[in-house]
Design a protein around this motif. Sequence first.
Motif, PDB file in Angstrom:
ATOM      1  N   GLU A  92      -9.095  -0.885  13.209  1.00  0.00           N
ATOM      2  CA  GLU A  92     -10.180  -0.447  12.337  1.00  0.00           C
ATOM      3  C   GLU A  92     -11.256   0.298  13.126  1.00  0.00           C
ATOM      4  N   GLU A 133      -8.435  -3.952   4.904  1.00  0.00           N
ATOM      5  CA  GLU A 133      -9.082  -5.003   4.127  1.00  0.00           C
ATOM      6  C   GLU A 133      -8.100  -6.107   3.760  1.00  0.00           C
ATOM      7  N   ASP A 134      -6.913  -5.741   3.264  1.00  0.00           N
ATOM      8  CA  ASP A 134      -5.901  -6.750   2.962  1.00  0.00           C
ATOM      9  C   ASP A 134      -5.424  -7.439   4.232  1.00  0.00           C
ATOM     10  N   SER A 184      -0.121  -9.649   8.051  1.00  0.00           N
ATOM     11  CA  SER A 184      -1.444  -9.027   8.195  1.00  0.00           C
ATOM     12  C   SER A 184      -1.420  -7.913   9.235  1.00  0.00           C
ATOM     13  N   GLN A 220       2.581   5.421   4.309  1.00  0.00           N
ATOM     14  CA  GLN A 220       2.136   6.549   5.119  1.00  0.00           C
ATOM     15  C   GLN A 220       3.391   7.225   5.653  1.00  0.00           C
ATOM     16  N   TYR A 231       0.171  -4.811   7.723  1.00  0.00           N
ATOM     17  CA  TYR A 231      -0.784  -4.152   6.831  1.00  0.00           C
ATOM     18  C   TYR A 231      -1.798  -3.337   7.628  1.00  0.00           C
ATOM     19  N   HIS A 236      -2.715   0.815   7.794  1.00  0.00           N
ATOM     20  CA  HIS A 236      -4.101   1.223   7.525  1.00  0.00           C
ATOM     21  C   HIS A 236      -4.698   0.558   6.290  1.00  0.00           C
ATOM     22  N   ASP A 237      -4.105  -0.544   5.838  1.00  0.00           N
ATOM     23  CA  ASP A 237      -4.705  -1.345   4.766  1.00  0.00           C
ATOM     24  C   ASP A 237      -5.473  -2.488   5.435  1.00  0.00           C
ATOM     25  N   PRO A 287       0.837  -1.198   0.000  1.00  0.00           N
ATOM     26  CA  PRO A 287       0.000   0.000   0.000  1.00  0.00           C
ATOM     27  C   PRO A 287       0.869   1.244   0.000  1.00  0.00           C
TER      28      PRO A 287
END
Length: 456
Positions: free
Chosen positions: A329, A291-292, A281, A52, A284, A288-289, A49
Amino acid sequence: MEEFEILDFHELQVEKQGLNQASKFLQKKIQNGFKVSIVIKKQHNFALPPLQQKKNDLFSKHHQPVDLVSQSSERTENNDKHGSSTSSNQSIKITKNQIISPTQNETPEQYPNEQVSQQSENEEVSFDKSKANSFEQLLQEDQLYKKLRNGLQFLRDGKFKVALERMMDIYKEAYEKLKQQVDKLQISVIILICVQSLCYSSQILKELGQINEALKCLDKCLNQFEINDFDVLCKIYIEKANLYLLNHQYIQSLDYYKKALIYYEQVNWKLDIARILVKISFVYALLHDIEDAKKICYEGLSILQNKLDHQDQRIFETYYTLGCIYYLEKEYDFALEYLEQSKEGFIKLYGEKNEQLFKIMNLQGVIHHLQGNSINAMEIYEQIISYCGDTNSIVLALILNNLALAYLDRMKFKSANLSFTKAITILKSYFNENHTTLQRIEKNKMLVASATLSYM
């Protein structure tokens, strides 16, 4: 336990109209006692991603608690006096030019019920047993190896500075000795000692909060020696990834996790693949990714559930990671459900006094606090402190800080002040006064005076 098989995770996403709904659907199935099997028809070719520039500060206000998910790695380079506790580290196996077979050696401390990586059924393994025995005998008789084993006792006792001096002295002596050797088997023994001493030095430096120096030790392993044992190489890659993660260098961390994953996929070591997927995971999620992060973590979980007993520690660790992902999240209800499953599992395995449990319960307390349930948070923190007993660790100090903040919400100013004071006292025995965690809690303590005045 009933089986519930998803033949294609992508089809499930279409059916449930998105990854988020599909993930929630699976989570409910797991909570209801189903053993979920998932097939994801895709190779692990992760697209990074966008980087950041700076991770969002989830706790930018001083009155918010420390979560131990995004904040526990705040060990500043060269600021610490000494570390918190001895962490486990895999012993290093090495072959040099395929002279020797892999050898499992003594480690400072193994995780409970830790299992050896499982190879695929069709993998061929062959080596010269006589050479392996000769190597093992040479290793056990080597004076530097005996020194290394003696040095491990200082590591177990928490005497990190002494242990570090011993390990570095052993490395320097072994490296000089290596230059004088011509016998190939003896060279292999000395290389093993060099690599082990560097890896233990890296472990100690991590405990001391000197992340960059710890990375340099692992770089020496990779740059100075040819490591033909891919499993050893993977362990070094994983430890480098862990160190980058502690240093908030998430892209570098992902890079080294992926390097290890590629090797494990080549030999189809399913449990190691799952372990790396779970680690990836989490990174990720920090990027802030989300969903992945959830997709990859569920894939790791499905492998573990197919390969392990449902009460295995690694499954409960994955539930904790899922709790962290949903927490990041800000899906707090789902996070709490996964954390509770993880907590119950660890209590069944190891009782109510283990550090993994403290970490889980602390995050539960943080979430309750963020939801405005400071009474529930306070009860959880007090329970953890009762489990910790007289152990004055960094984790205890952070939990005391969180408890003090919960006391502030309940207007228990005296109790809050006492908890802040004890937390600061503990941290001062570990950190210098300019350490960010210590400064943060000292600022929190100042809230007691202002809160007391506001209620006068």
